[in-house]
Write an enzyme that holds these catalytic residues in place. Structure first.
Site, PDB file in Angstrom:
ATOM      1  CE1 TYR A  56      -6.055  14.559  45.906  1.00 18.24           C
ATOM      2  CE2 TYR A  56      -7.458  14.442  44.006  1.00 18.24           C
ATOM      3  CZ  TYR A  56      -6.591  13.872  44.834  1.00 18.24           C
ATOM      4  OH  TYR A  56      -6.065  12.668  44.356  1.00 18.24           O
ATOM      5  CD  GLU A  58      -2.160  15.841  47.329  1.00 22.12           C
ATOM      6  OE1 GLU A  58      -1.183  16.873  47.370  1.00 22.12           O
ATOM      7  OE2 GLU A  58      -2.162  14.802  46.381  1.00 22.12           O
ATOM      8  CG  ASP A 202      -2.939  -3.898  63.457  1.00 19.24           C
ATOM      9  OD1 ASP A 202      -4.303  -3.478  63.608  1.00 19.24           O
ATOM     10  OD2 ASP A 202      -2.571  -4.436  62.239  1.00 19.24           O
ATOM     11  CB  THR A 228      -9.648  -1.121  60.646  1.00 13.47           C
ATOM     12  OG1 THR A 228     -10.172  -2.176  61.160  1.00 13.47           O
ATOM     13  CG2 THR A 228      -8.677  -1.955  59.605  1.00 13.47           C
ATOM     14  CE  LYS A 231     -10.464  -5.383  59.853  1.00 16.70           C
ATOM     15  NZ  LYS A 231      -9.357  -5.873  59.895  1.00 16.70           N
ATOM     16  NE  ARG A 237     -13.598  -2.065  53.494  1.00 12.20           N
ATOM     17  CZ  ARG A 237     -14.176  -3.260  54.084  1.00 12.20           C
ATOM     18  NH1 ARG A 237     -15.501  -3.690  54.092  1.00 12.20           N
ATOM     19  NH2 ARG A 237     -13.192  -4.141  54.137  1.00 12.20           N
TER      20      ARG A 237
HETATM   21  C1  LIG Z   1      -8.154  -5.857  58.999  1.00 15.22           C
HETATM   22  C2  LIG Z   1      -6.676  -5.596  59.494  1.00 15.22           C
HETATM   23  C3  LIG Z   1      -5.822  -4.849  58.876  1.00 15.22           C
HETATM   24  C4  LIG Z   1      -6.071  -4.457  57.421  1.00 15.22           C
HETATM   25  O1  LIG Z   1      -7.000  -3.428  57.260  1.00 15.22           O
HETATM   26  P1  LIG Z   1      -7.653  -3.367  55.701  1.00 15.22           P
HETATM   27  O2  LIG Z   1      -8.512  -2.410  55.904  1.00 15.22           O
HETATM   28  O3  LIG Z   1      -8.140  -4.646  55.195  1.00 15.22           O
HETATM   29  O4  LIG Z   1      -6.376  -3.011  54.887  1.00 15.22           O
HETATM   30  C5  LIG Z   1      -4.628  -4.703  59.587  1.00 15.22           C
HETATM   31  N1  LIG Z   1      -4.378  -5.318  60.695  1.00 15.22           N
HETATM   32  C6  LIG Z   1      -5.255  -6.207  61.565  1.00 15.22           C
HETATM   33  C7  LIG Z   1      -4.836  -6.887  62.571  1.00 15.22           C
HETATM   34  C8  LIG Z   1      -6.447  -6.393  60.665  1.00 15.22           C
HETATM   35  O5  LIG Z   1      -7.245  -7.171  61.256  1.00 15.22           O
END
Ligand SMILES: *Cc1c(COP(=O)(O)O)cnc(C)c1O
Length: 422
Positions: A56, A58, A202, A228, A231, A237
């Site tokens: 932990y 925080e 994003d 993220t 991807k 993750r």
């Molecule tokens: C995948 C994605 C997210 C969210 O990611 P999670 O890890 O699934 O919560 C947010 N914004 C965009 C543009 C995404 O493609």
């Protein structure tokens, strides 16, 4: 066999171990073309499965609420340094649990409930967390949405500017989940600047392309970048929020204590490993190959008579509109899965069908590029794709298993990080 091996797990919980082994084999044998997925390296898997999960912590390095951070602090600081250097940003927060919480932290930092935000609509390729009504972000904030143009599927910047001038949003989001083309960050920045909004890029889908120089970077245009890590970036993750130094404090406060408790330290370490991998020269080749594969696949699918939203792809992602084929996205996605081609059904802009039974298919080339497939394989992939859709129309189920066999025969020559048959 899973790599790293699941020796202890197999002894302690054979049922779960067996299901994981089968999932690994499934990932090995299929063309995994879900645009948001990838294969991480065994090094990333090992960091994810380490004792860091026991701890932990925080707070932030040197300002923690629990003792025993002698090694967690340097791990998180190293991760932050690597993120800053890879993306060329002044500040990085590597604690968000995933992409959705990272975006929620941005609302927490820059808006109050009821404030107006502007984002791309979900059916147009945006993300739920860009204010879509079923999401907390749409329920708690006054979300306004821009669209893509009906004629070419590209962002309608006239509309973005008009909506921004009319509504003066606190936050403007750019980026999304089903955008097959380059995002024009300078144009968004110009509009955000004019109306005094915080511009958030994003880049969840394209982070690996940005890191590898295969997509323009939002750095210098967006005030804040969320992403993220799992991807195209090919990490565990998780998520990161990158920003200028000016917004560092607000973002850190929003993530903790604003939104989260203790960071997932095993994920943080695995993000560090992935960032190191992404800084290697070979990752630039990987990112470039993803785009080459996507362009080649787009051309081959168009040759086979498929309609692509925007007509092609500049990144890793393709969006197919099946309307002219007279079938829905969902039965097509299910048939393709039986043929060893894994992707997802998706709405297309101005879809006339329902969200759970839409007209489109979304697919991406990040995973198959990790496996080592190149442009020369894309005509074959498109041919299998087309044969499977034809077989669905003709109700020829044996054809689906025949294609699945051919797919797995090809993939036997392309090793998968994380699993091997022997
Ligand atoms: C995948 C994605 C997210 C969210 O990611 P999670 O890890 O699934 O919560 C947010 N914004 C965009 C543009 C995404 O493609």
């Amino acid at each position: 066999m899973h790599v790293p091996p699941l020796t202890n797990l197999t002894a302690a919980d054979p049922k779960i171990a067996e299901l994981i082994q089968q999932e690994a084999e499934r990932q090995h044998d299929k063309l995994r073309m879900i645009a948001s997925e990838n294969y991480v390296s065994p090094a990333v898997l090992e960091a994810t499965g380490s004792v860091l999960t026991n701890k932990y912590s925080e707070g932030y390095a040197r300002k923690r609420y629990y003792e025993g951070q002698q090694l967690i602090d340097p791990i998180e600081e190293l991760t932050i340094d690597r993120a800053k250097s890879l993306f060329g940003v002044e500040h990085a927060n590597v604690q968000p649990y995933s992409g959705s919480p990272a975006n929620l932290a941005v609302y927490m930092a820059f808006a109050r409930p009821g404030d107006t935000i502007l984002g791309l609509g979900l059916p147009m390729g945006g993300h739920l967390t860009h204010g879509w009504k079923v999401s907390a972000t749409g329920a708690w904030f006054n979300a306004v949405h821009y669209s893509v143009r009906k004629e070419d599927g590209l962002i309608d910047f006239d509309e973005v500017r008009d909506l921004a001038r009319e509504h003066r949003p606190k936050i403007i989001f750019c980026g999304g989940t089903a955008i097959p083309r380059t995002i024009d960050f300078p144009r968004f920045a110009e509009i955000a600047k004019e109306v005094g909004s915080v511009l958030v890029a994003d880049i969840a889908h394209i982070a690996g392309l940005v890191a590898g120089g295969a997509h323009p970077s939002p750095v210098g245009y967006a005030d804040v970048i969320t992403t993220t890590t799992h991807k195209t970036l090919r990490g565990p993750r998780g998520a990161m929020i990158l920003s200028t130094g000016e917004h560092a404090k607000a973002i850190d406060k929003a993530v903790f204590p604003g939104l989260q408790g203790g960071p997932h330290n095993h994920t943080t370490a695995a993000i560090a490993v992935a960032l190191r991998e992404a800084a290697e020269p070979s990752f630039r080749d990987y990112a470039a190959q993803i785009v080459k594969n996507s362009r080649a696949l787009a051309a081959a699918l168009v040759d086979k008579g498929f309609d692509l939203v925007t007509g092609g792809s500049d990144n890793h992602l393709l969006l197919i509109d099946l309307t002219s084929k007279g079938i829905g996205g969902k039965p097509a996605a299910q048939a393709l899965d039986r043929a060893g081609i894994e992707l997802n059904f998706n709405t297309v802009p101005y879809d006339t069908r329902k969200p759970f039974d839409p007209s489109g298919l979304r697919l991406g080339t990040a995973g198959i590029t990790t496996r080592g497939l190149t442009e020369e394989h894309m005509p074959q992939v498109a041919a299998w794709f087309s044969d499977s859709v034809d077989a669905l129309v003709k109700d020829d189920e044996p054809a689906q298993s025949r294609i699945a066999g051919e797919v797995s025969d090809l993939l036997a020559n392309f090793p998968m990080p994380g699993w091997s048959r022997v």
